[in-house]
Design an enzyme around this catalytic site. Structure first.
Site, short mmCIF file in Angstrom:
data_model
loop_
_atom_site.label_atom_id
_atom_site.label_comp_id
_atom_site.label_asym_id
_atom_site.label_seq_id
_atom_site.Cartn_x
_atom_site.Cartn_y
_atom_site.Cartn_z
N ASN A 25 12.06 56.79 -34.58
CA ASN A 25 12.70 56.23 -33.64
C ASN A 25 12.19 55.66 -32.52
O ASN A 25 12.59 54.66 -31.86
CB ASN A 25 14.19 57.16 -33.17
CG ASN A 25 13.28 58.36 -32.59
OD1 ASN A 25 12.77 59.06 -33.26
ND2 ASN A 25 13.68 58.71 -31.21
N CYS A 76 17.80 52.17 -31.44
CA CYS A 76 16.93 52.74 -32.61
C CYS A 76 17.92 52.95 -33.82
O CYS A 76 17.42 52.84 -34.90
CB CYS A 76 16.33 53.96 -32.15
SG CYS A 76 17.22 54.85 -30.92
N HIS A 122 14.72 59.74 -36.50
CA HIS A 122 16.40 59.83 -36.86
C HIS A 122 16.71 59.55 -38.44
O HIS A 122 15.85 58.97 -39.06
CB HIS A 122 16.92 58.65 -36.17
CG HIS A 122 17.12 58.53 -34.71
ND1 HIS A 122 16.61 59.65 -34.11
CD2 HIS A 122 17.37 57.55 -33.87
CE1 HIS A 122 16.90 59.29 -32.34
NE2 HIS A 122 17.14 58.28 -32.33
N LEU A 132 8.01 57.43 -22.84
CA LEU A 132 7.95 57.87 -24.31
C LEU A 132 7.60 56.64 -25.04
O LEU A 132 6.77 56.27 -25.91
CB LEU A 132 9.08 58.58 -24.62
CG LEU A 132 8.99 60.09 -24.66
CD1 LEU A 132 10.38 60.70 -25.29
CD2 LEU A 132 7.88 60.62 -25.75
N VAL A 133 8.48 55.67 -24.94
CA VAL A 133 8.57 54.49 -25.70
C VAL A 133 7.37 53.51 -25.26
O VAL A 133 6.67 53.11 -25.96
CB VAL A 133 9.78 53.58 -25.74
CG1 VAL A 133 9.64 52.34 -26.35
CG2 VAL A 133 10.97 54.50 -26.35
C1 2RA Z 1 19.04 58.06 -28.34
N1 2RA Z 1 19.23 55.93 -29.17
O1 2RA Z 1 18.67 58.61 -29.48
C2 2RA Z 1 19.09 56.66 -27.90
C3 2RA Z 1 17.70 56.12 -27.67
N2 2RA Z 1 17.70 56.23 -26.42
O2 2RA Z 1 19.58 58.66 -27.75
#
Ligand code: 2RA
Length: 330
Positions: A307, A126, A234, A11-12
């Protein structure tokens, strides 16, 4: 410049390739790297087809820069091997973030601390990145005493399996479960794993990484991280307590003047950040800025970001851009 993307099919990693192309990163040769099962897979980057290679091959190709998003264990094993071969690594896992010998970087806040000697650089979590980008300039102006943050996190942070689980739940299909509970029509107070202190790793990342990036262990931080059925990004409700007095007008101006931050804040027009509109964008969006009248010099605000972009891929690429700009690589 020879650039490796380790985890290029994830994904990233996929977003890293998008961002590198969008920002015309100075790549002369791309090295997409993934696990053995993906070796040989073809990836197209700016009209050229590349074959995915394994880690061993990638190290031997001696890239100038390697952007990692392949999990902590892969990074712990392979980042040092790349660094040994002369590559500068920017790692998106949590493996190196709290290592006292490694820098944890949000370029707009602390890229100036980087030197040629930094061969493994940690990309923050993130939910931390989007928060500290807004907190940094306010801390500089008003000295933050305390942060209370509640996050409302996209399921993309959990990975492909969670996205698939939500899609299956939307259409009433049974399928593999990333969570032992439904994601659709739910809010799950559980991001990453629980620690002995009753907090999750995600919540402790917000505490520890914020203090490290702002280089101030006196900042009291407490966090609650929630997973919600959203995919765009997020969202965070943040309450701050400052040492010094402030005005909301000045806070809005400081944030508006901060590179990478967009203020969306007008209750009269129902203007405020939302993940559905942050998706695919690189900025951090701040709104609902308002005084917390329950305490002196306290403030509430709402922070939203994609995110996968500023929370991961874009921040990592921006670190690479800084390294190129300051001739610390290549
Ligand atoms: C999450 N911060 O959102 C982490 C990203 N792997 O679960």
């Amino acid at each position: 410049m020879r650039v490796a993307v380790v985890g290029a099919t994830g994904l990233v990693g996929t977003v890293m390739l998008e961002v590198l192309a969008e920002r015309n990163f100075p790549i002369t040769e791309l090295i997409p790297v993934a696990s053995e099962r993906s070796v040989g897979k073809k990836l197209s980057y700016k009209g050229t087809e590349y074959s995915v290679v394994g880690l061993e091959t990638a190290v031997e190709m001696k890239p100038d820069l390697a952007l990692f998003s392949a999990g902590g264990s892969t990074s712990l094993e392979w980042a040092p091997k790349f660094a040994e071969a002369g590559t500068t690594v920017v790692d998106n896992s949590s493996a190196w973030r709290m290592d006292p010998t490694k820098k944890l970087v949000v370029p707009e806040i602390n890229a100036t601390s980087l030197t040629k000697e930094d061969k493994i650089i940690a990309n923050p979590n993130c939910s931390t990145i989007q928060m500290v980008l807004a907190l940094g300039p306010l801390h500089e102006q008003y000295k933050i005493k305390r942060v209370i943050v509640s996050t409302y996190q996209s399921i993309t942070g959990t990975g492909v399996k969670a996205v698939q689980q939500l899609e299956n739940e939307y259409i009433g299909e049974k399928g593999e479960m990333a969570y032992p509970y439904p994601i659709h029509r739910n809010a799950i107070p559980h991001c990453d794993v629980f620690e002995a202190n009753g907090y999750t790793k995600e919540e402790m990342k917000l505490v520890n990484e914020t203090q490290k990036i702002l280089d101030d262990r006196t900042i009291a931080v407490t966090a609650t991280a929630i997973r919600i059925p959203v995919v765009g990004g997020h969202s965070e409700s943040v309450n701050l307590e400052f040492e010094k007095e402030y005005t909301e007008t000045d806070v809005r101006k400081i944030l508006s003047d901060t590179s990478g931050v967009t203020v969306q804040d007008n209750p009269d027009t129902n203007t405020y950040p939302m993940p559905i509109y942050a998706e695919g964008k690189n900025d951090v969006f701040v709104g609902r800025i308002r005084r917390d009248h329950s305490r002196e010099n306290a403030l509430n605000m709402w922070i939203v970001a994609d995110n996968l972009r500023k929370g991961a891929a874009t921040n990592a690429v921006q670190i690479g851009e800084y390294l190129v700009q300051e001739k610390l690589i290549g």
